[in-house]
Design a protein around this motif. Structure first.
Motif, mmCIF file in Angstrom:
data_model
loop_
_atom_site.group_PDB
_atom_site.id
_atom_site.type_symbol
_atom_site.label_atom_id
_atom_site.label_comp_id
_atom_site.label_asym_id
_atom_site.label_seq_id
_atom_site.Cartn_x
_atom_site.Cartn_y
_atom_site.Cartn_z
ATOM 1 N N VAL A 22 0.880 -1.172 0.000
ATOM 2 C CA VAL A 22 0.000 0.000 0.000
ATOM 3 C C VAL A 22 0.917 1.221 0.000
ATOM 4 N N ILE A 23 0.711 2.096 -0.993
ATOM 5 C CA ILE A 23 1.469 3.347 -1.055
ATOM 6 C C ILE A 23 0.716 4.363 -0.201
ATOM 7 N N THR A 24 1.430 5.023 0.707
ATOM 8 C CA THR A 24 0.784 6.075 1.500
ATOM 9 C C THR A 24 1.534 7.381 1.304
ATOM 10 N N THR A 25 0.776 8.467 1.341
ATOM 11 C CA THR A 25 1.393 9.782 1.292
ATOM 12 C C THR A 25 0.549 10.723 2.130
ATOM 13 N N SER A 26 1.163 11.780 2.592
ATOM 14 C CA SER A 26 0.456 12.731 3.462
ATOM 15 C C SER A 26 0.715 14.141 2.961
ATOM 16 N N ILE A 27 -0.377 14.848 2.657
ATOM 17 C CA ILE A 27 -0.227 16.234 2.207
ATOM 18 C C ILE A 27 -1.051 17.117 3.134
ATOM 19 N N ASN A 28 -0.378 18.055 3.787
ATOM 20 C CA ASN A 28 -1.029 18.946 4.765
ATOM 21 C C ASN A 28 -1.862 18.155 5.779
#
Ligand SMILES: Cc1cc2nc3c(=O)[nH]c(=O)nc-3n(C[C@H](O)[C@H](O)[C@H](O)COP(=O)(O)OP(=O)(O)OC[C@H]3O[C@@H](n4cnc5c(N)ncnc54)[C@H](O)[C@@H]3O)c2cc1C
Length: 168
Positions: A22-28
């Motif tokens: 699972v690719i995770t990313t966090s923006i703001n």
């Protein structure tokens, strides 16, 4: 040269066994996750990995502005997690753990924190190169496996018992 039929292409590629991430990313502070099995390691020096992301996905949009992402390697017990982050009905009651400028799934087998190193258009996908900045790994665990469009596991196949002995 004969034209390749799209379904046959999918079916044939499906014969290649992969793990599931699972690719995770966090923006703001807004976290997004997406199931992907196109992950592969690319280079040792510098440490690079890649993942191919469908241009129609929300993840593709987010990664175009995100600086960091995580590749979370799923364990055998996480089939429902994979289904959930693939947009199916799978159940997910886990949490996201802080991981550098990104986050990781709390219960993953392993995780690679990546800085976006480059993005290369490739047909209806974009190849996202990640420069690996940090690593997480559980001491033990068995991977979730994807083959011919279905989830499977290394467990249960007598021919891989020796291999399993080492993994466990
Ligand atoms: C085994 C497998 C491998 C795949 N490999 C690839 C691949 O390599 N490349 C590729 O492009 N596609 C791949 N896919 C398809 C991809 O996972 C789906 O198309 C996915 O729905 C695309 O996600 P999205 O970014 O568009 O976001 P969405 O479809 O909007 O979200 C995906 C799911 O994750 C959930 N979700 C997202 N963020 C959160 C959050 N913060 N908290 C809780 N839930 C959240 C959403 O509710 C939704 O159910 C694969 C699918 C499977 C089953």
């Amino acid at each position: 040269m004969p034209e390749v039929d799209a379904k046959a292409f999918r079916r044939t590629c499906g014969m290649f066994t992969t793990g599931v991430t699972v690719i995770t990313t966090s923006i703001n502070g807004q976290v997004h996750g997406m199931t992907a099995n196109s992950f592969t390691s690319v280079s040792l020096d510098p440490p690079l990995i890649l993942v191919c992301v469908d241009l129609r996905s929300k993840m593709a949009q987010l990664l175009s502005s995100s600086k960091a992402f995580t590749v979370n390697v799923l364990g055998r017990h996480q089939e429902e997690v994979s289904r959930h982050f693939a947009g199916s009905s799978g159940d997910w009651r886990g949490t996201f753990m802080p991981f550098g400028e990104s986050v990781r799934l709390d219960d993953c087998l392993a995780a690679l924190l990546c800085e976006v190193y480059g993005q290369f258009p490739a047909g209806d996908h974009v190849i996202v190169l990640g420069l690996v900045k940090d690593l997480y790994q559980q001491d033990e665990g068995i991977p979730l496996v994807f083959w011919r469009g279905t989830y499977t596991s290394l467990v249960g196949d007598p021919s891989v018992r020796t291999c399993l002995g080492r993994i466990i």
